[in-house]
Write a protein that holds these residues in place. Structure first.
Motif, PDB file in Angstrom:
ATOM      1  N   ALA A  91      23.491  -8.608 -20.239  1.00 21.67           N
ATOM      2  CA  ALA A  91      23.385  -8.233 -18.973  1.00 21.67           C
ATOM      3  C   ALA A  91      21.899  -7.745 -18.356  1.00 21.67           C
ATOM      4  O   ALA A  91      21.122  -7.443 -19.254  1.00 21.67           O
ATOM      5  N   SER A  92      21.798  -7.802 -17.109  1.00 18.37           N
ATOM      6  CA  SER A  92      20.383  -7.361 -16.524  1.00 18.37           C
ATOM      7  C   SER A  92      20.942  -6.781 -15.118  1.00 18.37           C
ATOM      8  O   SER A  92      21.787  -7.060 -14.549  1.00 18.37           O
ATOM      9  N   TRP A  93      19.739  -5.907 -14.540  1.00 19.35           N
ATOM     10  CA  TRP A  93      20.135  -5.598 -13.284  1.00 19.35           C
ATOM     11  C   TRP A  93      19.523  -6.624 -12.219  1.00 19.35           C
ATOM     12  O   TRP A  93      18.434  -6.626 -11.995  1.00 19.35           O
ATOM     13  N   GLY A  94      20.336  -7.353 -11.970  1.00 13.03           N
ATOM     14  CA  GLY A  94      19.856  -8.377 -11.029  1.00 13.03           C
ATOM     15  C   GLY A  94      19.759  -9.610 -11.808  1.00 13.03           C
ATOM     16  O   GLY A  94      19.995  -9.797 -12.922  1.00 13.03           O
ATOM     17  N   ALA A  95      19.417 -10.793 -10.905  1.00 16.47           N
ATOM     18  CA  ALA A  95      18.905 -12.058 -11.686  1.00 16.47           C
ATOM     19  C   ALA A  95      17.574 -12.324 -12.040  1.00 16.47           C
ATOM     20  O   ALA A  95      17.317 -13.137 -12.722  1.00 16.47           O
TER      21      ALA A  95
ATOM     22  N   LEU B 190      25.822 -11.368 -17.225  1.00 16.23           N
ATOM     23  CA  LEU B 190      26.176 -10.636 -16.281  1.00 16.23           C
ATOM     24  C   LEU B 190      25.164 -10.052 -15.467  1.00 16.23           C
ATOM     25  O   LEU B 190      24.412  -9.089 -16.025  1.00 16.23           O
ATOM     26  N   ASN B 191      25.407 -10.387 -14.057  1.00 11.01           N
ATOM     27  CA  ASN B 191      24.362  -9.737 -13.157  1.00 11.01           C
ATOM     28  C   ASN B 191      24.999  -8.430 -12.758  1.00 11.01           C
ATOM     29  O   ASN B 191      25.978  -8.488 -11.805  1.00 11.01           O
ATOM     30  N   LEU B 192      24.613  -7.246 -13.434  1.00 12.69           N
ATOM     31  CA  LEU B 192      25.375  -5.914 -13.229  1.00 12.69           C
ATOM     32  C   LEU B 192      25.209  -5.713 -11.708  1.00 12.69           C
ATOM     33  O   LEU B 192      25.760  -4.827 -11.108  1.00 12.69           O
ATOM     34  N   LYS B 193      23.905  -5.956 -11.171  1.00 13.70           N
ATOM     35  CA  LYS B 193      23.657  -5.402  -9.593  1.00 13.70           C
ATOM     36  C   LYS B 193      24.590  -5.956  -8.777  1.00 13.70           C
ATOM     37  O   LYS B 193      25.143  -5.266  -7.819  1.00 13.70           O
ATOM     38  N   ARG B 194      24.880  -7.309  -8.939  1.00 13.51           N
ATOM     39  CA  ARG B 194      25.741  -7.849  -8.046  1.00 13.51           C
ATOM     40  C   ARG B 194      27.320  -7.431  -8.282  1.00 13.51           C
ATOM     41  O   ARG B 194      28.198  -7.230  -7.363  1.00 13.51           O
TER      42      ARG B 194
ATOM     43  N   LYS C 101      32.097  -2.285  -2.929  1.00 15.20           N
ATOM     44  CA  LYS C 101      32.411  -2.965  -1.858  1.00 15.20           C
ATOM     45  C   LYS C 101      30.948  -2.601  -0.816  1.00 15.20           C
ATOM     46  O   LYS C 101      31.209  -2.055   0.278  1.00 15.20           O
ATOM     47  N   LEU C 102      29.903  -2.367  -1.357  1.00 14.26           N
ATOM     48  CA  LEU C 102      28.471  -2.232  -0.791  1.00 14.26           C
ATOM     49  C   LEU C 102      28.152  -3.563   0.296  1.00 14.26           C
ATOM     50  O   LEU C 102      28.423  -4.440   0.084  1.00 14.26           O
ATOM     51  N   GLN C 103      27.393  -3.024   1.433  1.00 14.13           N
ATOM     52  CA  GLN C 103      27.246  -3.938   2.329  1.00 14.13           C
ATOM     53  C   GLN C 103      26.181  -4.902   1.832  1.00 14.13           C
ATOM     54  O   GLN C 103      26.020  -6.139   2.050  1.00 14.13           O
ATOM     55  N   GLN C 104      25.290  -4.271   0.657  1.00 17.75           N
ATOM     56  CA  GLN C 104      24.245  -5.279   0.144  1.00 17.75           C
ATOM     57  C   GLN C 104      24.101  -4.544  -1.244  1.00 17.75           C
ATOM     58  O   GLN C 104      24.105  -3.205  -1.452  1.00 17.75           O
ATOM     59  N   PRO C 105      23.484  -5.288  -2.176  1.00 16.58           N
ATOM     60  CA  PRO C 105      23.088  -4.772  -3.418  1.00 16.58           C
ATOM     61  C   PRO C 105      21.962  -3.766  -3.379  1.00 16.58           C
ATOM     62  O   PRO C 105      21.165  -3.674  -2.404  1.00 16.58           O
ATOM     63  N   VAL C 106      22.050  -2.633  -4.249  1.00 19.21           N
ATOM     64  CA  VAL C 106      21.395  -1.565  -4.132  1.00 19.21           C
ATOM     65  C   VAL C 106      20.451  -1.624  -5.421  1.00 19.21           C
ATOM     66  O   VAL C 106      20.747  -2.099  -6.442  1.00 19.21           O
TER      67      VAL C 106
ATOM     68  N   LEU D  54      18.546   0.126  -9.053  1.00 18.77           N
ATOM     69  CA  LEU D  54      19.280   0.784 -10.175  1.00 18.77           C
ATOM     70  C   LEU D  54      19.215   2.160  -9.825  1.00 18.77           C
ATOM     71  O   LEU D  54      20.477   3.086 -10.411  1.00 18.77           O
ATOM     72  N   HIS D  55      18.361   2.843  -9.287  1.00 23.52           N
ATOM     73  CA  HIS D  55      18.185   4.151  -8.982  1.00 23.52           C
ATOM     74  C   HIS D  55      19.132   4.699  -8.298  1.00 23.52           C
ATOM     75  O   HIS D  55      20.180   5.671  -8.378  1.00 23.52           O
ATOM     76  N   THR D  56      19.549   4.208  -7.066  1.00 26.21           N
ATOM     77  CA  THR D  56      20.712   4.232  -6.228  1.00 26.21           C
ATOM     78  C   THR D  56      21.911   4.184  -6.669  1.00 26.21           C
ATOM     79  O   THR D  56      22.954   4.801  -6.675  1.00 26.21           O
ATOM     80  N   ALA D  57      22.104   3.001  -7.493  1.00 25.08           N
ATOM     81  CA  ALA D  57      23.273   2.668  -8.236  1.00 25.08           C
ATOM     82  C   ALA D  57      23.862   3.967  -9.062  1.00 25.08           C
ATOM     83  O   ALA D  57      24.899   4.270  -9.040  1.00 25.08           O
ATOM     84  N   LEU D  58      22.788   4.241  -9.686  1.00 28.51           N
ATOM     85  CA  LEU D  58      23.095   5.565 -10.755  1.00 28.51           C
ATOM     86  C   LEU D  58      23.629   6.679  -9.977  1.00 28.51           C
ATOM     87  O   LEU D  58      24.597   7.522 -10.147  1.00 28.51           O
ATOM     88  N   GLN D  59      22.806   6.880  -8.800  1.00 25.35           N
ATOM     89  CA  GLN D  59      23.236   7.966  -7.706  1.00 25.35           C
ATOM     90  C   GLN D  59      24.566   7.871  -7.205  1.00 25.35           C
ATOM     91  O   GLN D  59      25.534   9.016  -7.085  1.00 25.35           O
ATOM     92  N   LEU D  60      25.011   6.687  -6.972  1.00 23.40           N
ATOM     93  CA  LEU D  60      26.317   6.501  -6.306  1.00 23.40           C
ATOM     94  C   LEU D  60      27.533   6.767  -7.504  1.00 23.40           C
ATOM     95  O   LEU D  60      28.441   6.863  -6.983  1.00 23.40           O
TER      96      LEU D  60
END
Length: 190
Positions: free
Chosen positions: A98-102, A127-131, A138-143, A145-151
């Protein structure tokens, strides 16, 4: 219980970014984790870029990787076989990588082709973990890594834009996504 390999790359760049075709890997970080995110083993190496061996000031400031570290590093043609040797002992337990994004996958595929390198990762699911994270939340757009951790209610641990640190932080989100993956597989097998 199977393991997941989380990979993060740092690459040459300039402010405003370069196209992937212009970038070269300068650091590989990989965290081998169980599905619960617990690290089993890790790999980290600096890589000396061949086309642009001198890092831009922007790249040095972003990654906190010194020119000296890059000057003493081996080229990818030497580092990648080290990575493959490290990975081979873990391969029987590997469920995927896996990676954060493609980006990381595209950069690796480009470098493998450019340097005529082979990799067992070709035959392992990515596995594209960001997607997946953005779909699950159900985010409007991918975020990022830092923001994803905060969420997810987590704090980023360590220095951002360092390959192993980013891989380890990405791996912390894996348990939030993997239950969805195994559920989806069970649903398609019915």
């Amino acid at each position: 219980m199977g393991h997941w390999l989380v990979i993060d790359l740092e690459a040459t760049t300039e402010e405003g970014g370069w196209p992937v075709e212009e970038m070269e890997i300068i650091e590989i970080g990989a965290s081998l984790v169980r599905a619960d995110g617990h690290e089993v083993d890790h790999f980290q190496r600096y890589v000396k870029p061949q086309r642009r061996p001198h890092l831009t000031q922007f790249c040095r400031e972003l990654t906190h990787i010194s020119q000296q570290a890059i000057n003493s590093a081996a080229p990818l043609t030497s580092v990648w076989p080290q990575f493959e040797r490290w990975l081979v002992s873990h391969q029987p337990h590997l469920q995927g990588w896996a990676s954060w994004g493609a980006y990381d996958k595209r950069q690796l595929e480009q470098e493998w082709q450019r340097h005529e390198l082979s990799s067992c990762l070709h035959d392992i699911n990515h596995l594209n973990l960001k997607r997946r994270f953005s779909e699950e939340r159900k985010l409007q757009q991918p975020v990022g890594l830092h923001t994803a951790l905060q969420l997810a209610g987590l704090q980023f641990n360590g220095q951002q834009h360092r390959a192993l640190t980013d891989a380890r932080n990405t791996a912390r989100l894996l348990p939030l996504i993997l239950p969805l993956e195994s559920h989806a597989k069970r649903m398609t097998q019915r």
